[in-house]
Design an enzyme around this catalytic site. Sequence first.
Site, PDB file in Angstrom:
ATOM      1  N   GLU A 157       0.828  -1.209   0.000  1.00  0.00           N
ATOM      2  CA  GLU A 157       0.000   0.000   0.000  1.00  0.00           C
ATOM      3  C   GLU A 157       0.862   1.258   0.000  1.00  0.00           C
ATOM      4  O   GLU A 157       1.883   1.324   0.668  1.00  0.00           O
ATOM      5  CB  GLU A 157      -0.897  -0.027   1.244  1.00  0.00           C
ATOM      6  CG  GLU A 157      -1.895   1.094   1.333  1.00  0.00           C
ATOM      7  CD  GLU A 157      -2.877   0.881   2.483  1.00  0.00           C
ATOM      8  OE1 GLU A 157      -3.614   1.835   2.795  1.00  0.00           O
ATOM      9  OE2 GLU A 157      -2.904  -0.221   3.072  1.00  0.00           O
ATOM     10  N   GLU A 161      -3.653  10.250   2.833  1.00  0.00           N
ATOM     11  CA  GLU A 161      -4.883  10.319   3.616  1.00  0.00           C
ATOM     12  C   GLU A 161      -5.032  11.720   4.192  1.00  0.00           C
ATOM     13  O   GLU A 161      -4.038  12.378   4.508  1.00  0.00           O
ATOM     14  CB  GLU A 161      -4.891   9.287   4.740  1.00  0.00           C
ATOM     15  CG  GLU A 161      -5.085   7.863   4.259  1.00  0.00           C
ATOM     16  CD  GLU A 161      -5.194   6.871   5.408  1.00  0.00           C
ATOM     17  OE1 GLU A 161      -6.237   6.220   5.519  1.00  0.00           O
ATOM     18  OE2 GLU A 161      -4.236   6.755   6.194  1.00  0.00           O
TER      19      GLU A 161
END
Length: 444
Positions: A157, A161
């Site tokens: 990943e 964010e």
Amino acid sequence: MVGKSTLLSVLASASVAFAACSLDSHCPEETPCCSQYGECGTGAYCLGGCDPRMSFSLESCVPEPVCESASYTFTSMDGITSNTKYLGDASKSNWVYSGSPVIYNDNVLLTMSANSVGTVMASSTYMWYGNVKAKFKTSRGQGVITAFILFSDVKDEIDYEFVGSELTTAQSNYYFQGITNYDNELNITLSDTYANYHEYEIDWTPDEITWLVDGQVGRTKKRADTWNATANQWNFPQTPARVQLSLWPGGLASNGAGTIAWAGGEIDWNSEDIQNNGYYYAAFESVDISCYNAKSAPGTNSGKSYYYNSVLGTNNTVIDSKNATILSSLLATGTNMTAGESAAASGSTAASTAATVPGLTGSGGGGVGDNHSDDGSSSSDSSSGSATSSSSGSSSTGSSGFSQGDGSTSTSKSSADSLVANQERVLKGSLFAGIVAVVAMMAL
């Protein structure tokens, strides 16, 4: 609108009916595919997000459509398909969604109405290194999380964010196979992310990851700095990943205390945005994907699809192949891709007790940012540091084309198994992703 108590009751009953899956407990043969939310099924469970390491066999998961360089704008819902209808044909669908995306003013709005769990859109094709840019405005408000990430089926990943109460901060992060390490997070400072469009960029090569904002480098992470001597491997994202865009409720009252604190507090479901619009939203204007286009692995896209030939799930176990990617129906799997074909052709529905679309029958983590369930601090405190965007170049050339570990492609277990215990305790991704589709279906 589905009440939270009703939703949780549905999820609780569903979790009993369908098998869970993990590295230690694989899916049974009758429901062979382990979704990114950690539950077993057929159909869409075997498509994007299917983890071959946790499925009945490596072949249970349908091969992943290879990278295609493309520029996407969002003037209509053309090419954006619900995960209840997508069967793996990336030539007809560019994006697959759960939740409620809305087209408005040449943007796709990822929406989150009161007491719901938001929206996620994932690319139908997979990047195996390369460059991706997304131009968007985030949502706002405490507990509201906007995300733009790369997420692989084995849980590598690379993240951006955004916490809605911290509108001058972009959180950058990365993970290898879902192993939590909060020291991997680093903040990038910028102007108001709700009021202003910014272009967020991830430049990913076998040797390093560069996060850029509006063309300026905010952070670089070199693979050379991620060696794990105990496991004898690089803890560096390295496997084909989908681009995922999402809006989710980190501040949902039922979330863990650590998640709520990281998200800036509980969500106000009576906020200005809820009152005026009926939902929180993040506005995505465009996404540009440039494949790495390596001439030899890793990072190729010369075939039709990617698959794994080992449970190790590292870049030297990825095969760029000519294997098919399309299921005949939601009853099909990677080992029986034509199951339910006659029923689908006639328009009838074949009887089955198997789950066919992830999230419709259970909750779980999986794939859209980190849930921060082990972190009891706020987002500003939990970050290992911050960096202001600075002007410097980024390049996708000059890679060593590294091969994980000792470079072998053996299918036997290795020292990587020493990390299994850590992986088992991690529920990767947002808390909402596994249950978005429940809300969507129950609202019909």
